[in-house]
Scaffold this active site. Sequence first.
Site, PDB file in Angstrom:
ATOM      1  N   SER A  22      22.766  47.565  43.267  1.00  0.00           N
ATOM      2  CA  SER A  22      22.461  47.515  41.838  1.00  0.00           C
ATOM      3  C   SER A  22      23.287  48.544  41.080  1.00  0.00           C
ATOM      4  O   SER A  22      23.868  48.241  40.020  1.00  0.00           O
ATOM      5  CB  SER A  22      20.965  47.777  41.611  1.00  0.00           C
ATOM      6  OG  SER A  22      20.175  46.749  42.160  1.00  0.00           O
ATOM      7  N   ARG A  45      20.639  55.032  35.530  1.00  0.00           N
ATOM      8  CA  ARG A  45      19.255  54.772  35.932  1.00  0.00           C
ATOM      9  C   ARG A  45      18.486  54.095  34.807  1.00  0.00           C
ATOM     10  O   ARG A  45      17.644  53.222  35.048  1.00  0.00           O
ATOM     11  CB  ARG A  45      18.585  56.086  36.320  1.00  0.00           C
ATOM     12  CG  ARG A  45      17.108  55.974  36.655  1.00  0.00           C
ATOM     13  CD  ARG A  45      16.837  55.196  37.914  1.00  0.00           C
ATOM     14  NE  ARG A  45      17.216  55.916  39.122  1.00  0.00           N
ATOM     15  CZ  ARG A  45      16.940  55.490  40.357  1.00  0.00           C
ATOM     16  NH1 ARG A  45      16.280  54.349  40.532  1.00  0.00           N
ATOM     17  NH2 ARG A  45      17.339  56.178  41.405  1.00  0.00           N
ATOM     18  N   HIS A  48      19.508  50.545  34.802  1.00  0.00           N
ATOM     19  CA  HIS A  48      18.879  49.923  35.964  1.00  0.00           C
ATOM     20  C   HIS A  48      17.419  49.562  35.679  1.00  0.00           C
ATOM     21  O   HIS A  48      16.899  48.566  36.199  1.00  0.00           O
ATOM     22  CB  HIS A  48      18.973  50.892  37.149  1.00  0.00           C
ATOM     23  CG  HIS A  48      18.369  50.380  38.417  1.00  0.00           C
ATOM     24  ND1 HIS A  48      17.093  50.722  38.820  1.00  0.00           N
ATOM     25  CD2 HIS A  48      18.868  49.569  39.385  1.00  0.00           C
ATOM     26  CE1 HIS A  48      16.840  50.146  39.987  1.00  0.00           C
ATOM     27  NE2 HIS A  48      17.889  49.436  40.350  1.00  0.00           N
TER      28      HIS A  48
END
Length: 231
Positions: A22, A45, A48
């Site tokens: 990812s 992050r 994500h």
Amino acid sequence: MSTINTVTEQLTRAGQVIEHDSFAIIDSEAGPHAYTEAQWPIVRRMIHANADFEFNGLTDFHPDAVEAGLNALLHAKERGGIAMVADVEMICVGLSRPRLAHFGVSTHQFISDEDVIEQAKAEDTTRAVQAMRKAHRLGLLDGVIVGIGNAPTALIELVRLIREEGVRPALVVGMPVGFVSAAESKDLMATVPEVPWIVIRGRKGGSTLVVAALHALLALAEARQKQAVAA
């Protein structure tokens, strides 16, 4: 692409592979950016967390933000522990308990406390405003990390406390979402040079983004710890 070895909480090989892949997809699809090597893992992050690449650009950092957050975490135990103060319970619930315990961090939020509700009614303010004031009365805002993902009025009140009452958090992660005062509250926070901050410009934000940013910061702190031990 970041070269920082961010520590994962995935406990299985399959989970680690998915997370690694990812992040690799995000790095390849995000396009150019002006973030530093220390800032990018936090933005990545956040991307994500909700698959929104607009946070590459919307996320803004005080120049000292990452180092201030890392310093607070890495020296928390020698200072007897530190607090993370949030505007809503969702942030506290979303944070990793093992990781918080590892660094000696406790979490606090006061949005549903009866005295906060009563004071908000009496003064015709929001609960979020009174929750920040309660945190200040309890001495919980100095040297701590503050995460605001829901209430713009909490961030506006925090700026007032910084400017008028000398409150000095270690880091403010200000990412309230919404249509009334959300963008303005983050722009206001970004005018404060005395306290490091991370904000999302515009209307976007939310508690999940604060949690993502804080998890990235915790992972960076753990990676630095491991590097120090290995050195």
